[in-house]
Motif scaffolding. Structure first.
Motif, mmCIF file in Angstrom:
data_model
loop_
_atom_site.group_PDB
_atom_site.id
_atom_site.type_symbol
_atom_site.label_atom_id
_atom_site.label_comp_id
_atom_site.label_asym_id
_atom_site.label_seq_id
_atom_site.Cartn_x
_atom_site.Cartn_y
_atom_site.Cartn_z
ATOM 1 N N PHE A 97 35.022 4.166 84.872
ATOM 2 C CA PHE A 97 34.511 3.294 83.815
ATOM 3 C C PHE A 97 33.738 4.089 82.765
ATOM 4 N N GLN A 98 33.602 3.456 81.593
ATOM 5 C CA GLN A 98 32.799 4.037 80.517
ATOM 6 C C GLN A 98 31.346 4.234 80.988
ATOM 7 N N ASP A 99 30.825 3.227 81.680
ATOM 8 C CA ASP A 99 29.476 3.312 82.205
ATOM 9 C C ASP A 99 29.552 3.626 83.698
ATOM 10 N N PRO A 100 29.228 4.862 84.097
ATOM 11 C CA PRO A 100 29.403 5.242 85.503
ATOM 12 C C PRO A 100 28.495 4.460 86.447
ATOM 13 N N MET A 101 27.428 3.833 85.899
ATOM 14 C CA MET A 101 26.553 3.024 86.770
ATOM 15 C C MET A 101 27.344 1.905 87.439
ATOM 16 N N MET A 102 28.411 1.458 86.739
ATOM 17 C CA MET A 102 29.243 0.367 87.260
ATOM 18 C C MET A 102 29.875 0.711 88.612
ATOM 19 N N ALA A 103 30.074 2.006 88.842
ATOM 20 C CA ALA A 103 30.813 2.402 90.040
ATOM 21 C C ALA A 103 29.913 2.477 91.272
ATOM 22 N N PHE A 104 28.579 2.474 91.051
ATOM 23 C CA PHE A 104 27.687 2.749 92.180
ATOM 24 C C PHE A 104 26.683 1.645 92.454
ATOM 25 N N LEU A 156 20.214 10.823 88.371
ATOM 26 C CA LEU A 156 21.088 11.816 87.729
ATOM 27 C C LEU A 156 21.157 11.604 86.223
ATOM 28 N N SER A 157 21.490 12.668 85.492
ATOM 29 C CA SER A 157 21.703 12.557 84.047
ATOM 30 C C SER A 157 23.038 11.858 83.795
ATOM 31 N N GLY A 158 23.249 11.416 82.550
ATOM 32 C CA GLY A 158 24.492 10.716 82.210
ATOM 33 C C GLY A 158 25.738 11.537 82.524
ATOM 34 N N GLY A 159 25.690 12.811 82.177
ATOM 35 C CA GLY A 159 26.846 13.681 82.410
ATOM 36 C C GLY A 159 27.122 13.857 83.896
ATOM 37 N N MET A 160 26.036 13.995 84.682
ATOM 38 C CA MET A 160 26.221 14.141 86.134
ATOM 39 C C MET A 160 26.783 12.854 86.736
ATOM 40 N N ARG A 161 26.264 11.725 86.257
ATOM 41 C CA ARG A 161 26.769 10.434 86.770
ATOM 42 C C ARG A 161 28.270 10.324 86.551
ATOM 43 N N GLN A 162 28.712 10.706 85.341
ATOM 44 C CA GLN A 162 30.144 10.565 85.055
ATOM 45 C C GLN A 162 30.952 11.513 85.940
ATOM 46 N N ARG A 163 30.405 12.707 86.215
ATOM 47 C CA ARG A 163 31.092 13.616 87.122
ATOM 48 C C ARG A 163 31.207 13.031 88.523
ATOM 49 N N VAL A 164 30.095 12.427 88.992
ATOM 50 C CA VAL A 164 30.117 11.855 90.341
ATOM 51 C C VAL A 164 31.092 10.670 90.382
ATOM 52 N N ALA A 165 31.149 9.905 89.266
ATOM 53 C CA ALA A 165 32.090 8.772 89.223
ATOM 54 C C ALA A 165 33.538 9.285 89.290
ATOM 55 N N THR A 184 32.681 8.308 76.218
ATOM 56 C CA THR A 184 32.013 7.664 75.083
ATOM 57 C C THR A 184 30.492 7.632 75.214
ATOM 58 N N ALA A 185 30.005 7.502 76.465
ATOM 59 C CA ALA A 185 28.554 7.383 76.649
ATOM 60 C C ALA A 185 27.850 8.748 76.639
ATOM 61 N N LEU A 186 28.605 9.822 76.452
ATOM 62 C CA LEU A 186 28.022 11.163 76.601
ATOM 63 C C LEU A 186 27.817 11.855 75.257
ATOM 64 N N ASP A 187 26.898 12.834 75.243
ATOM 65 C CA ASP A 187 26.746 13.605 74.004
ATOM 66 C C ASP A 187 27.898 14.618 73.901
ATOM 67 N N VAL A 188 27.970 15.286 72.753
ATOM 68 C CA VAL A 188 29.150 16.113 72.461
ATOM 69 C C VAL A 188 29.370 17.246 73.467
ATOM 70 N N GLN A 193 32.533 19.083 78.303
ATOM 71 C CA GLN A 193 32.612 19.490 79.713
ATOM 72 C C GLN A 193 33.489 18.540 80.526
ATOM 73 N N ILE A 194 33.353 17.242 80.245
ATOM 74 C CA ILE A 194 34.148 16.264 81.005
ATOM 75 C C ILE A 194 35.636 16.406 80.642
ATOM 76 N N ILE A 195 35.936 16.645 79.368
ATOM 77 C CA ILE A 195 37.327 16.849 78.961
ATOM 78 C C ILE A 195 37.895 18.070 79.683
ATOM 79 N N HIS A 196 37.086 19.111 79.734
ATOM 80 C CA HIS A 196 37.507 20.330 80.421
ATOM 81 C C HIS A 196 37.805 20.017 81.893
ATOM 82 N N LEU A 197 36.917 19.239 82.493
ATOM 83 C CA LEU A 197 37.107 18.874 83.899
ATOM 84 C C LEU A 197 38.387 18.060 84.097
ATOM 85 N N LEU A 198 38.591 17.062 83.252
ATOM 86 C CA LEU A 198 39.795 16.228 83.394
ATOM 87 C C LEU A 198 41.052 17.075 83.203
ATOM 88 N N ARG A 199 40.954 18.054 82.309
ATOM 89 C CA ARG A 199 42.114 18.909 82.072
ATOM 90 C C ARG A 199 42.429 19.748 83.306
#
Ligand SMILES: Nc1ncnc2c1ncn2[C@@H]1O[C@H](COP(=O)(O)OP(=O)(O)OP(=O)(O)O)[C@@H](O)[C@H]1O
Ligand SMILES: [Mg+2]
Length: 323
Positions: A97-104, A156-165, A184-188, A193-199
């Protein structure tokens, strides 16, 4: 070309509202094949999340499927019993999800939840599930995974949350991974980093990944094929390089022109497409992009365009697509 792993066929979804039925998705057709990453792009309100919610069979209570099907493993998943839907959700089709809080769950340590996400693996003992969770956190770049397994999501920070999600979704080993605006919820910097991870992940995920975004740049970096949506319809589909270099729909062209990566020099204000989406309760007859279209013709106001084949694996819903 391999066979579709999942296909959306003529899917229409509307929401009941006081003003009338909001036609959020209209006769959408799309498919994702094994090993493929597809992108769904369009501006806010064009129906992306409505489509995503249908994939995981969690449409809003006021939503109604008025036509179509989503075929997966020979069945229409929209017609399954609630218990069968639950079995597919997560295990076969998972969502980031866009908001990783939704997953936990906020009051359970992350480790417990990452173990629970593997509940369908009855063959795997709990200790091994914990080890898999630790390894997956490592994989998505969480430092000191053993320590972080004991923490709560709000720590966790927003970026870490999205990684854990993302780790949580991958632990379910789904055939289909749907990511709705994952950055979308993350800074540039975090976004990069998340794009790199998904790749990185795309090379070891052998199912299909569906990336939903309003950010064209993300599509270029990740996707094999793209579906462009406008006012609830798929208006263009094609291989990523064709969409970028030879867009056939005026809306796709406008989206590309507004993409910061396409500007020759920095500007104070990013360009936007003039005008707005039509009212989804009272759609115009004819093409829904007509009011904003720079090449609009008389017939566009009266006759809805059909999807026109413009090249190999390339189609656009525009009367002028072959111009
Ligand atoms: N539960 C609902 N009830 C009524 N209308 C809804 C509901 N959910 C979404 N809509 C409307 O349906 C349309 C499509 O919404 P959707 O969330 O699918 O768009 P989106 O492309 O995901 O937008 P965004 O980029 O802002 O996330 C919008 O007009 C929205 O206001
Ligand atoms: Mg959305």
């Amino acid at each position: 070309m391999s066979e579709a792993l999942v296909s959306v066929e003529d899917l229409s979804i509307s929401y009941a509202s006081e003003a009338g039925d909001v036609q959020a998705l209209r006769h959408a057709n799309l498919e994702a094949r094994k090993g493929e990453v597809i992108g769904i792009v369009g501006e806010s309100g064009c129906g992306k999340s409505t489509l995503a919610s249908a994939f995981i069979n969690l449409v809003a209570p006021n939503a109604k499927v008025t036509s179509g099907a989503i075929r997966f493993q020979g069945k229409d998943i929209l017609k399954l019993l609630e218990s069968q839907k639950r079995q597919i959700r997560g295990r076969h089709i998972a969502m980031i999800f866009q908001d990783p809080m939704m997953a936990f769950n906020p009051v359970l340590p992350l480790g417990e939840q990452l173990i629970d996400f593997q509940e369908h693996r009855h063959d795997v003992p709990r200790s091994e599930k914990r080890a898999r969770a630790t390894a997956m956190l490592e994989r998505v770049g969480i430092p000191d995974p053993a320590y972080n397994l004991g923490r709560f999501v709000h720590e966790l920070s927003g970026g870490m949350r999205q990684r854990v999600a993302i780790a949580a979704a991958l632990l379910m080993t789904p055939e289909i991974l749907v990511a709705d605006e994952p950055t979308t919820a993350l800074d540039v910097t975090m976004e990069a980093q998340i794009i790199h991870l998904l790749r990185e992940l795309r090379s070891d995920h052998d199912g299909a990944i569906i990336v939903i975004t309003h950010h064209l740049g993300l599509i270029g970096e990740l996707c094999d094929r793209v579906y462009v949506m406008y006012a609830g319809e798929v208006v263009e589909e094609g291989r990523t390089e064709d969409i970028y270099h030879n867009p056939r729909h005026p809306y796709t062209k406008a989206l590309i022109d507004c993409d910061p990566a396409h500007l020759d020099e920095p500007v104070a204000f990013l360009p936007t497409i003039p005008g707005r989406l039509p009212d989804l309760v009272a759609l115009p007859s004819g093409c829904s992009f007509a009011d904003r279209c720079p090449i609009v013709q008389e017939r566009c106001r009266t006759t809805s365009p059909r999807m026109i084949e413009t090249g190999p694996q390339h189609r656009a819903r525009c009367h002028e697509a072959l111009r």
